[in-house]
Design a protein around this motif. Structure first.
Motif, PDB file in Angstrom:
ATOM      1  N   ARG B  82       0.861  -1.189   0.000  1.00 13.61           N
ATOM      2  CA  ARG B  82       0.000   0.000   0.000  1.00 13.61           C
ATOM      3  C   ARG B  82       0.896   1.238   0.000  1.00 13.61           C
ATOM      4  NH1 ARG B  82      -1.773  -3.065   3.794  1.00 13.61           N
ATOM      5  NH2 ARG B  82      -1.034  -1.712   5.468  1.00 13.61           N
ATOM      6  N   ALA B  83       0.630   2.139  -0.917  1.00 13.76           N
ATOM      7  CA  ALA B  83       1.486   3.323  -1.013  1.00 13.76           C
ATOM      8  C   ALA B  83       0.656   4.552  -1.328  1.00 13.76           C
ATOM      9  CB  ALA B  83       2.534   3.123  -2.108  1.00 13.76           C
ATOM     10  N   ARG B  84       1.075   5.683  -0.768  1.00 14.28           N
ATOM     11  CA  ARG B  84       0.437   6.959  -1.085  1.00 14.28           C
ATOM     12  C   ARG B  84       1.504   8.043  -1.161  1.00 14.28           C
ATOM     13  NH1 ARG B  84      -4.900   7.823   2.474  1.00 14.28           N
ATOM     14  NH2 ARG B  84      -5.338   9.310   0.816  1.00 14.28           N
ATOM     15  N   ILE B  85       1.279   8.971  -2.048  1.00 14.53           N
ATOM     16  CA  ILE B  85       2.176  10.118  -2.163  1.00 14.53           C
ATOM     17  C   ILE B  85       1.387  11.371  -1.785  1.00 14.53           C
ATOM     18  CG2 ILE B  85       3.506  11.554  -3.772  1.00 14.53           C
ATOM     19  CD1 ILE B  85       4.235   8.997  -5.280  1.00 14.53           C
ATOM     20  N   TYR B  86       1.939  12.130  -0.843  1.00  9.57           N
ATOM     21  CA  TYR B  86       1.247  13.303  -0.305  1.00  9.57           C
ATOM     22  C   TYR B  86       1.967  14.595  -0.673  1.00  9.57           C
ATOM     23  CZ  TYR B  86      -0.886  10.005   3.039  1.00  9.57           C
ATOM     24  OH  TYR B  86      -1.558   8.965   3.625  1.00  9.57           O
ATOM     25  N   ASP B  87       1.167  15.647  -0.872  1.00  7.81           N
ATOM     26  CA  ASP B  87       1.729  16.998  -0.847  1.00  7.81           C
ATOM     27  C   ASP B  87       1.972  17.392   0.598  1.00  7.81           C
ATOM     28  OD1 ASP B  87       1.659  17.516  -3.592  1.00  7.81           O
ATOM     29  OD2 ASP B  87      -0.449  18.079  -3.504  1.00  7.81           O
ATOM     30  N   VAL B  88       2.915  18.293   0.777  1.00  5.48           N
ATOM     31  CA  VAL B  88       3.212  18.809   2.119  1.00  5.48           C
ATOM     32  C   VAL B  88       2.791  20.275   2.171  1.00  5.48           C
ATOM     33  CG1 VAL B  88       5.056  19.359   3.744  1.00  5.48           C
ATOM     34  CG2 VAL B  88       5.149  17.224   2.435  1.00  5.48           C
ATOM     35  N   ASN B  89       2.007  20.641   3.176  1.00  2.92           N
ATOM     36  CA  ASN B  89       1.703  22.059   3.383  1.00  2.92           C
ATOM     37  C   ASN B  89       2.881  22.669   4.141  1.00  2.92           C
ATOM     38  OD1 ASN B  89       0.751  24.528   4.721  1.00  2.92           O
ATOM     39  ND2 ASN B  89      -1.200  24.013   3.739  1.00  2.92           N
ATOM     40  N   GLN B  90       3.707  23.381   3.384  1.00  7.00           N
ATOM     41  CA  GLN B  90       4.980  23.856   3.938  1.00  7.00           C
ATOM     42  C   GLN B  90       4.777  24.878   5.051  1.00  7.00           C
ATOM     43  OE1 GLN B  90       8.228  23.002   2.864  1.00  7.00           O
ATOM     44  NE2 GLN B  90       7.560  21.566   1.288  1.00  7.00           N
ATOM     45  N   SER B  91       3.857  25.811   4.864  1.00  5.38           N
ATOM     46  CA  SER B  91       3.702  26.887   5.854  1.00  5.38           C
ATOM     47  C   SER B  91       3.254  26.338   7.194  1.00  5.38           C
ATOM     48  CB  SER B  91       2.673  27.917   5.356  1.00  5.38           C
ATOM     49  OG  SER B  91       3.059  28.432   4.121  1.00  5.38           O
ATOM     50  N   LEU B  92       2.223  25.478   7.178  1.00  7.49           N
ATOM     51  CA  LEU B  92       1.738  24.917   8.444  1.00  7.49           C
ATOM     52  C   LEU B  92       2.788  23.992   9.056  1.00  7.49           C
ATOM     53  CD1 LEU B  92      -1.976  24.227   7.476  1.00  7.49           C
ATOM     54  CD2 LEU B  92      -1.135  25.966   9.067  1.00  7.49           C
ATOM     55  N   SER B  93       3.494  23.238   8.207  1.00  5.94           N
ATOM     56  CA  SER B  93       4.505  22.307   8.714  1.00  5.94           C
ATOM     57  C   SER B  93       5.652  23.054   9.381  1.00  5.94           C
ATOM     58  CB  SER B  93       5.021  21.432   7.571  1.00  5.94           C
ATOM     59  OG  SER B  93       3.980  20.610   7.070  1.00  5.94           O
ATOM     60  N   LYS B  94       5.980  24.233   8.866  1.00  6.39           N
ATOM     61  CA  LYS B  94       7.039  25.018   9.514  1.00  6.39           C
ATOM     62  C   LYS B  94       6.622  25.452  10.913  1.00  6.39           C
ATOM     63  CE  LYS B  94       9.395  26.483   5.400  1.00  6.39           C
ATOM     64  NZ  LYS B  94       9.304  27.399   4.259  1.00  6.39           N
ATOM     65  N   ILE B  95       5.355  25.831  11.055  1.00  3.18           N
ATOM     66  CA  ILE B  95       4.864  26.237  12.389  1.00  3.18           C
ATOM     67  C   ILE B  95       4.997  25.076  13.372  1.00  3.18           C
ATOM     68  CG2 ILE B  95       2.826  26.956  13.707  1.00  3.18           C
ATOM     69  CD1 ILE B  95       1.843  28.418  11.189  1.00  3.18           C
ATOM     70  N   THR B  96       4.738  23.858  12.894  1.00  6.41           N
ATOM     71  CA  THR B  96       4.745  22.698  13.788  1.00  6.41           C
ATOM     72  C   THR B  96       6.096  21.957  13.752  1.00  6.41           C
ATOM     73  OG1 THR B  96       3.616  21.409  12.066  1.00  6.41           O
ATOM     74  CG2 THR B  96       2.249  22.373  13.781  1.00  6.41           C
ATOM     75  N   LYS B  97       7.170  22.717  13.500  1.00  5.21           N
ATOM     76  CA  LYS B  97       8.544  22.219  13.675  1.00  5.21           C
ATOM     77  C   LYS B  97       8.881  21.010  12.805  1.00  5.21           C
ATOM     78  CE  LYS B  97       8.104  23.578  18.552  1.00  5.21           C
ATOM     79  NZ  LYS B  97       8.172  23.132  19.942  1.00  5.21           N
ATOM     80  N   ALA B  98       8.244  20.906  11.654  1.00  6.79           N
ATOM     81  CA  ALA B  98       8.445  19.729  10.807  1.00  6.79           C
ATOM     82  C   ALA B  98       9.854  19.698  10.222  1.00  6.79           C
ATOM     83  CB  ALA B  98       7.417  19.711   9.687  1.00  6.79           C
ATOM     84  N   PRO B  99      10.416  18.507  10.070  1.00  6.68           N
ATOM     85  CA  PRO B  99      11.773  18.342   9.578  1.00  6.68           C
ATOM     86  C   PRO B  99      11.846  18.376   8.061  1.00  6.68           C
ATOM     87  CG  PRO B  99      10.849  16.227  10.140  1.00  6.68           C
ATOM     88  CD  PRO B  99       9.805  17.256  10.491  1.00  6.68           C
ATOM     89  N   ILE B 100      11.448  19.529   7.512  1.00 11.61           N
ATOM     90  CA  ILE B 100      11.492  19.734   6.064  1.00 11.61           C
ATOM     91  C   ILE B 100      12.210  21.045   5.832  1.00 11.61           C
ATOM     92  CG2 ILE B 100       9.381  18.437   5.607  1.00 11.61           C
ATOM     93  CD1 ILE B 100       7.890  21.075   5.598  1.00 11.61           C
ATOM     94  N   LYS B 101      12.599  21.308   4.571  1.00 11.74           N
ATOM     95  CA  LYS B 101      13.347  22.545   4.306  1.00 11.74           C
ATOM     96  C   LYS B 101      12.419  23.740   4.276  1.00 11.74           C
ATOM     97  CE  LYS B 101      17.036  20.222   1.931  1.00 11.74           C
ATOM     98  NZ  LYS B 101      17.351  19.609   0.647  1.00 11.74           N
TER      99      LYS B 101
END
Lengths: 101, 101
Positions: B82-101
């Protein structure tokens, strides 16, 4: 032991930058949840779905957050919430540069 | 745009540290895949499942890796991936300290 929580649910939008504006305050509040480390916000606009992947310090924190977030989503009319809590293989994840401690 | 790839599949083990020993070489090779940023190795021993969450630099890289990894799993007898590919909401993820650039 750190746990990964994944949540997906049907979502009619807004997506992208509009979603960011609407939910910025909620995002800030999530960072103060017990045991919270980080959240990646996920979107699949073509499927009309949204969700998130979270890292928590331990399973009770992940479970407690899941219950709180599911109730919040229900209050917003989202009744179908799919969630899973995963163990993390720390040794292999370190080899693959994973953003965990 | 960065994409998150999630994969889950039935797995009879080994889990935990034994899994780490067996798959360390594979883990090292995964870090050299085009567009690869990081992978978190996930396990659900009680459900006899394993998988991973990956961050890739772009969708074609995520798709190409998914095809390669699915073929590798099939060669090992794992037919249900089972596999899924997701978009990342960069702005919200930055607020929540996500480990993305």
């Amino acid at each position: 032991m750190q746990k990964l929580l994944q949540i997906d649910f049907p979502f009619n939008g807004p997506f992208g930058e509009e979603m960011s504006t609407v939910l910025a305050e909620l995002a800030q509040s999530i960072t103060e949840e017990p045991g919270f480390i980080w959240k990646i916000w996920t979107e699949q606009q073509s499927l009309k779905e949204a969700g998130g992947i979270y890292l928590f310090t331990d399973e009770p924190s992940a479970q407690a957050y899941l219950e709180k977030h599911t109730a919040r989503l229900k209050s917003l009319g989202v009744n179908e919430v799919r969630a899973r809590i995963y163990d993390v293989n720390q040794s292999l994840s370190k080899i693959t540069k994973a953003p965990i401690k």
